[in-house]
Design a protein around this motif. Structure first.
Motif, PDB file in Angstrom:
ATOM      1  N   ARG A  99       0.862  -1.303  -0.063  1.00  0.00           N
ATOM      2  CA  ARG A  99      -0.125   0.000   0.108  1.00  0.00           C
ATOM      3  C   ARG A  99       0.877   1.200  -0.133  1.00  0.00           C
ATOM      4  O   ARG A  99       1.638   1.494   0.974  1.00  0.00           O
ATOM      5  N   THR A 100       0.815   2.053  -0.978  1.00  0.00           N
ATOM      6  CA  THR A 100       1.682   3.208  -1.137  1.00  0.00           C
ATOM      7  C   THR A 100       0.961   4.377  -1.617  1.00  0.00           C
ATOM      8  O   THR A 100       0.044   4.289  -2.368  1.00  0.00           O
ATOM      9  N   CYS A 101       1.318   5.590  -1.056  1.00  0.00           N
ATOM     10  CA  CYS A 101       0.478   6.670  -1.221  1.00  0.00           C
ATOM     11  C   CYS A 101       1.054   7.236  -2.670  1.00  0.00           C
ATOM     12  O   CYS A 101       2.349   7.194  -2.738  1.00  0.00           O
ATOM     13  N   PRO A 102      -0.025   7.497  -3.599  1.00  0.00           N
ATOM     14  CA  PRO A 102       0.615   8.052  -4.825  1.00  0.00           C
ATOM     15  C   PRO A 102       0.924   9.437  -5.124  1.00  0.00           C
ATOM     16  O   PRO A 102       1.617   9.887  -5.893  1.00  0.00           O
ATOM     17  N   VAL A 103       0.662  10.193  -3.811  1.00  0.00           N
ATOM     18  CA  VAL A 103       1.332  11.505  -3.653  1.00  0.00           C
ATOM     19  C   VAL A 103       2.723  11.924  -3.210  1.00  0.00           C
ATOM     20  O   VAL A 103       3.627  12.090  -3.752  1.00  0.00           O
ATOM     21  N   ARG A 106       4.970   7.212   0.230  1.00  0.00           N
ATOM     22  CA  ARG A 106       5.530   6.494   1.633  1.00  0.00           C
ATOM     23  C   ARG A 106       4.477   5.380   1.773  1.00  0.00           C
ATOM     24  O   ARG A 106       3.470   5.137   1.173  1.00  0.00           O
ATOM     25  N   ALA A 107       4.731   4.461   2.296  1.00  0.00           N
ATOM     26  CA  ALA A 107       4.072   3.167   2.527  1.00  0.00           C
ATOM     27  C   ALA A 107       3.195   3.532   3.532  1.00  0.00           C
ATOM     28  O   ALA A 107       3.158   4.345   4.614  1.00  0.00           O
ATOM     29  N   VAL A 108       1.773   2.933   3.387  1.00  0.00           N
ATOM     30  CA  VAL A 108       0.537   3.452   4.047  1.00  0.00           C
ATOM     31  C   VAL A 108       0.313   1.920   5.145  1.00  0.00           C
ATOM     32  O   VAL A 108       0.015   1.075   4.015  1.00  0.00           O
ATOM     33  N   SER A 110      -1.911  -0.890   7.192  1.00  0.00           N
ATOM     34  CA  SER A 110      -3.291  -1.293   7.013  1.00  0.00           C
ATOM     35  C   SER A 110      -4.266  -0.409   7.690  1.00  0.00           C
ATOM     36  O   SER A 110      -5.669  -0.383   7.283  1.00  0.00           O
ATOM     37  N   ASP A 111      -3.954   0.135   8.683  1.00  0.00           N
ATOM     38  CA  ASP A 111      -4.849   1.027   9.227  1.00  0.00           C
ATOM     39  C   ASP A 111      -4.914   2.636   8.957  1.00  0.00           C
ATOM     40  O   ASP A 111      -5.476   3.247   9.185  1.00  0.00           O
ATOM     41  N   GLY A 112      -4.038   2.819   7.716  1.00  0.00           N
ATOM     42  CA  GLY A 112      -4.035   4.075   7.014  1.00  0.00           C
ATOM     43  C   GLY A 112      -4.676   4.252   5.986  1.00  0.00           C
ATOM     44  O   GLY A 112      -5.728   3.429   5.848  1.00  0.00           O
ATOM     45  N   TYR A 113      -4.955   5.440   5.553  1.00  0.00           N
ATOM     46  CA  TYR A 113      -5.887   5.906   4.309  1.00  0.00           C
ATOM     47  C   TYR A 113      -5.358   6.899   3.468  1.00  0.00           C
ATOM     48  O   TYR A 113      -4.360   7.597   3.846  1.00  0.00           O
ATOM     49  N   LEU A 114      -5.933   6.968   2.410  1.00  0.00           N
ATOM     50  CA  LEU A 114      -5.738   8.208   1.592  1.00  0.00           C
ATOM     51  C   LEU A 114      -6.726   9.501   1.707  1.00  0.00           C
ATOM     52  O   LEU A 114      -7.841   9.129   1.973  1.00  0.00           O
ATOM     53  N   VAL A 115      -6.272  10.750   1.600  1.00  0.00           N
ATOM     54  CA  VAL A 115      -6.959  11.654   1.858  1.00  0.00           C
ATOM     55  C   VAL A 115      -7.380  12.423   0.358  1.00  0.00           C
ATOM     56  O   VAL A 115      -6.540  12.272  -0.406  1.00  0.00           O
ATOM     57  N   ALA A 116      -8.482  12.657   0.010  1.00  0.00           N
ATOM     58  CA  ALA A 116      -9.088  12.849  -1.143  1.00  0.00           C
ATOM     59  C   ALA A 116     -10.183  14.041  -1.348  1.00  0.00           C
ATOM     60  O   ALA A 116     -10.729  14.263  -0.331  1.00  0.00           O
ATOM     61  N   ARG A 117     -10.221  14.356  -2.651  1.00  0.00           N
ATOM     62  CA  ARG A 117     -11.332  15.480  -2.533  1.00  0.00           C
ATOM     63  C   ARG A 117     -12.304  14.861  -3.905  1.00  0.00           C
ATOM     64  O   ARG A 117     -11.799  14.095  -4.918  1.00  0.00           O
ATOM     65  N   LEU A 118     -13.573  14.775  -3.584  1.00  0.00           N
ATOM     66  CA  LEU A 118     -14.600  14.374  -4.311  1.00  0.00           C
ATOM     67  C   LEU A 118     -15.423  15.458  -5.060  1.00  0.00           C
ATOM     68  O   LEU A 118     -15.980  16.325  -4.411  1.00  0.00           O
ATOM     69  N   PHE A 119     -15.369  15.495  -6.636  1.00  0.00           N
ATOM     70  CA  PHE A 119     -16.059  16.382  -7.124  1.00  0.00           C
ATOM     71  C   PHE A 119     -17.450  16.130  -7.678  1.00  0.00           C
ATOM     72  O   PHE A 119     -17.130  14.927  -8.614  1.00  0.00           O
ATOM     73  N   VAL A 130      -6.720  12.426  -5.237  1.00  0.00           N
ATOM     74  CA  VAL A 130      -6.047  11.990  -4.214  1.00  0.00           C
ATOM     75  C   VAL A 130      -5.057  13.190  -3.634  1.00  0.00           C
ATOM     76  O   VAL A 130      -4.149  13.606  -4.852  1.00  0.00           O
ATOM     77  N   THR A 131      -4.986  13.774  -2.636  1.00  0.00           N
ATOM     78  CA  THR A 131      -4.286  14.804  -2.046  1.00  0.00           C
ATOM     79  C   THR A 131      -3.030  14.458  -1.163  1.00  0.00           C
ATOM     80  O   THR A 131      -2.287  15.364  -0.906  1.00  0.00           O
ATOM     81  N   GLY A 132      -3.371  13.309  -0.411  1.00  0.00           N
ATOM     82  CA  GLY A 132      -2.171  12.881   0.348  1.00  0.00           C
ATOM     83  C   GLY A 132      -2.593  11.779   1.102  1.00  0.00           C
ATOM     84  O   GLY A 132      -3.454  10.913   0.945  1.00  0.00           O
ATOM     85  N   CYS A 133      -1.977  11.418   1.937  1.00  0.00           N
ATOM     86  CA  CYS A 133      -2.350  10.168   3.131  1.00  0.00           C
ATOM     87  C   CYS A 133      -2.011  10.509   4.535  1.00  0.00           C
ATOM     88  O   CYS A 133      -1.754  11.484   4.826  1.00  0.00           O
ATOM     89  N   SER A 134      -2.537   9.278   5.247  1.00  0.00           N
ATOM     90  CA  SER A 134      -2.615   9.566   6.743  1.00  0.00           C
ATOM     91  C   SER A 134      -0.978   9.800   7.312  1.00  0.00           C
ATOM     92  O   SER A 134      -0.835  10.407   8.545  1.00  0.00           O
ATOM     93  N   GLU A 135      -0.277   9.179   6.592  1.00  0.00           N
ATOM     94  CA  GLU A 135       1.304   9.132   7.087  1.00  0.00           C
ATOM     95  C   GLU A 135       1.745  10.499   6.936  1.00  0.00           C
ATOM     96  O   GLU A 135       2.831  10.862   7.446  1.00  0.00           O
TER      97      GLU A 135
END
Length: 139
Positions: A99-103, A106-108, A110-119, A130-135
């Motif tokens: 599990r890798t953040c596309p921004v 970093r390795a995410v 299993s309890d992590g997540y991606l932060v995104a905007r939904l339009f 996708v704008t970032g991750c919990s890490e």
């Protein structure tokens, strides 16, 4: 032919027809696990590409859904969203799944997540960025 012979012949005929229908149904309606079962979409250039999980980059089948949470009411054009993953990487990643953040790349965990905007666009069209991750927020 006797009555017993006629009954046995009819019973064998019915069994053969039922078995033939079951075999036909299995091959006719079974969807293979190949590329026909995978979700596709058009990219910016108009090429057909597979829809992939943004966390583990696994191609998604038509029956696979991402685990996500959307914040604020649905009638706003821009919403905050978190993406936990797909069935391959959430709640527990499968073998050889990273599990890798596309921004930030970093390795995410299993309890992590991606932060995104939904339009929410007209015609019930949705677009996610996708704008970032919990890490990234922990640094």
């Amino acid at each position: 032919m006797s009555d017993f012979g006629t009954i046995v012949f009819a019973a064998v005929g019915v069994v053969v027809i039922v078995l033939a229908l079951r075999v036909f149904a299995r091959f006719r309606w079974h969807t293979p696990q190949g590329t026909d079962d995978l979700r596709t979409q058009k990219d910016e250039r108009g090429n057909t590409v597979f829809v992939r999980c943004p966390l583990c980059d696994t191609p998604l089948a038509k029956r696979d859904n991402l685990a996500s949470r959307i914040f604020r009411p649905m009638d706003t054009p821009d919403q905050r969203m978190v993406i936990m993953g797909c069935p391959h990487c959430f709640p527990a990643p499968g073998n050889d799944i990273r599990r890798t953040c596309p921004v930030c790349h970093r390795a995410v965990p299993s309890d992590g997540y991606l932060v995104a905007r939904l339009f929410n666009h007209a015609g019930n069209k949705k677009h996610v960025i996708v704008t970032g991750c919990s890490e990234e927020a922990k640094k």
